[in-house]
Design a protein around this motif. Sequence first.
Motif, mmCIF file in Angstrom:
data_model
loop_
_atom_site.group_PDB
_atom_site.id
_atom_site.type_symbol
_atom_site.label_atom_id
_atom_site.label_comp_id
_atom_site.label_asym_id
_atom_site.label_seq_id
_atom_site.Cartn_x
_atom_site.Cartn_y
_atom_site.Cartn_z
ATOM 1 N N ASN A 19 -48.322 3.109 -60.172
ATOM 2 C CA ASN A 19 -48.197 2.481 -61.446
ATOM 3 C C ASN A 19 -49.063 3.031 -62.526
ATOM 4 O OD1 ASN A 19 -45.703 1.070 -60.651
ATOM 5 N ND2 ASN A 19 -46.984 -0.739 -59.897
ATOM 6 N N SER A 20 -50.122 2.626 -62.373
ATOM 7 C CA SER A 20 -51.408 3.164 -63.457
ATOM 8 C C SER A 20 -51.735 4.361 -63.251
ATOM 9 C CB SER A 20 -52.551 2.194 -63.450
ATOM 10 O OG SER A 20 -53.092 2.553 -62.067
ATOM 11 N N GLY A 21 -51.378 5.280 -62.441
ATOM 12 C CA GLY A 21 -51.885 6.610 -62.166
ATOM 13 C C GLY A 21 -53.273 6.762 -61.901
ATOM 14 N N GLN A 22 -54.020 5.614 -61.392
ATOM 15 C CA GLN A 22 -55.623 5.606 -61.384
ATOM 16 C C GLN A 22 -55.860 5.318 -59.889
ATOM 17 O OE1 GLN A 22 -56.357 2.444 -64.273
ATOM 18 N NE2 GLN A 22 -56.745 3.967 -65.798
ATOM 19 N N PHE A 23 -56.856 5.780 -59.524
ATOM 20 C CA PHE A 23 -57.942 5.491 -58.434
ATOM 21 C C PHE A 23 -58.577 4.192 -58.469
ATOM 22 C CE2 PHE A 23 -56.586 9.883 -57.392
ATOM 23 C CZ PHE A 23 -56.335 9.976 -56.062
ATOM 24 N N THR A 24 -59.129 3.701 -57.499
ATOM 25 C CA THR A 24 -60.107 2.803 -57.600
ATOM 26 C C THR A 24 -60.961 2.940 -56.265
ATOM 27 O OG1 THR A 24 -58.598 1.124 -56.148
ATOM 28 C CG2 THR A 24 -58.729 0.814 -58.564
ATOM 29 N N GLY A 25 -62.442 2.633 -56.458
ATOM 30 C CA GLY A 25 -63.118 2.846 -55.230
ATOM 31 C C GLY A 25 -63.980 3.918 -55.348
ATOM 32 N N LYS A 26 -64.751 4.118 -54.237
ATOM 33 C CA LYS A 26 -65.813 5.456 -54.118
ATOM 34 C C LYS A 26 -65.487 5.817 -52.736
ATOM 35 C CE LYS A 26 -70.488 6.255 -53.826
ATOM 36 N NZ LYS A 26 -72.034 5.670 -53.782
ATOM 37 N N GLY A 27 -65.164 7.162 -52.886
ATOM 38 C CA GLY A 27 -64.768 7.915 -51.643
ATOM 39 C C GLY A 27 -64.555 9.499 -51.769
ATOM 40 N N LEU A 28 -64.265 10.137 -50.650
ATOM 41 C CA LEU A 28 -64.087 11.747 -50.653
ATOM 42 C C LEU A 28 -62.717 12.004 -51.061
ATOM 43 C CD1 LEU A 28 -65.690 12.682 -47.255
ATOM 44 C CD2 LEU A 28 -66.588 12.770 -49.667
ATOM 45 N N LEU A 29 -62.752 12.935 -52.112
ATOM 46 C CA LEU A 29 -61.184 13.459 -52.614
ATOM 47 C C LEU A 29 -61.330 15.073 -52.385
ATOM 48 C CD1 LEU A 29 -59.144 12.685 -54.272
ATOM 49 C CD2 LEU A 29 -60.568 13.671 -56.286
ATOM 50 N N ILE A 30 -60.308 15.412 -51.612
ATOM 51 C CA ILE A 30 -60.112 16.993 -51.020
ATOM 52 C C ILE A 30 -59.124 17.519 -52.380
ATOM 53 C CG2 ILE A 30 -59.250 18.056 -49.606
ATOM 54 C CD1 ILE A 30 -59.853 16.101 -47.569
ATOM 55 N N GLY A 31 -59.636 18.699 -52.805
ATOM 56 C CA GLY A 31 -58.747 19.102 -53.634
ATOM 57 C C GLY A 31 -58.326 20.654 -53.290
ATOM 58 N N GLY A 32 -57.181 21.166 -53.567
ATOM 59 C CA GLY A 32 -56.762 22.629 -53.241
ATOM 60 C C GLY A 32 -55.369 22.744 -54.066
#
Length: 304
Positions: free
Chosen positions: A103-116
């Motif tokens: 709904n907000s289009g937001q992340f919460t927390g602290k962790g690993l994010l993979i991008g490609g």
Amino acid sequence: MKKIFMMLPLMVALIALVGCKKTTDDPVEGENLKEDSVEGENLKEDSPYYNQFNIANYGIFGEEPELIPGTQTTLNFSVGEMAVQLAYFDFYAWDGNLSYNENSGQFTGKGLLIGGLVPLYMIVEQGEYYGSYVNPTTGCFCVKTSSSAAEGVMAPGVIDPATYGDWIDYCCFTLEDMPDVEKILKNTNGTLFGEYDVPQDINEIDGLIYRGAISRMVIQISDEGAVTAWGADVNWSNMTGDQRAYGFHFDPVTETITKPYNYRSVNRKFHEDVLNAPQQAPAVNADFVIDVKQLRKARPAIRK
């Protein structure tokens, strides 16, 4: 080159500098030009830190996906045939320490994010479904070497120490002038990952800071697109050495990066049964029908 990687805000240096701070529970990192250890350093490469990698969920992002020439075709949908074309979308996957709010289009927390970047079929026929993408008809997203754009297949991650070392030097050490970012991203690219610390407003990927590269990966999905299983071959930058920053050796006395660059990586494999299982062939054929209920629109962008 992907738009998100080329968007270098004025604060990127600050973001990266904050991300480079070494603490006892957030060790520093590294990866691979020379893989030589240096006398007196403690690499700590048997640390459980490198076993924390996991994939809990993923998302497809990108308001303006890049169409791939020569990939136009027609697919059968439950409402009839529609013209489609492969397009590069932003693919992100995250571990169980991050959560994404639809709904907000937001992340919460602290962790690993993979991008490609992932090629997916996008409906290019004007109408109700224009711009929607089709989940891979192979039933999975994967990272592997491919000679041409293939549905759901992302490029292996590559960290080039000879050029990427300039960026780590600029962000974490003494280099004053911004290096040639275009040259760096020409050599360091593919499917990479970093830390996203939402409370501290640090997204390492946005700052072109990478904790490692994905050599191979398979994410199996259901018809609805949910993750059902995954496996990965991961090359971490050394994040635990007492003289390493994102894999690069530095002099702890002068706090300067070692030149020529000395980079170390740590390999870990996860769920090899999934990683090495035979992959399903694409189901795109004259008899294959896709339910339009399975079509999705990409999320606009990762929001802070």
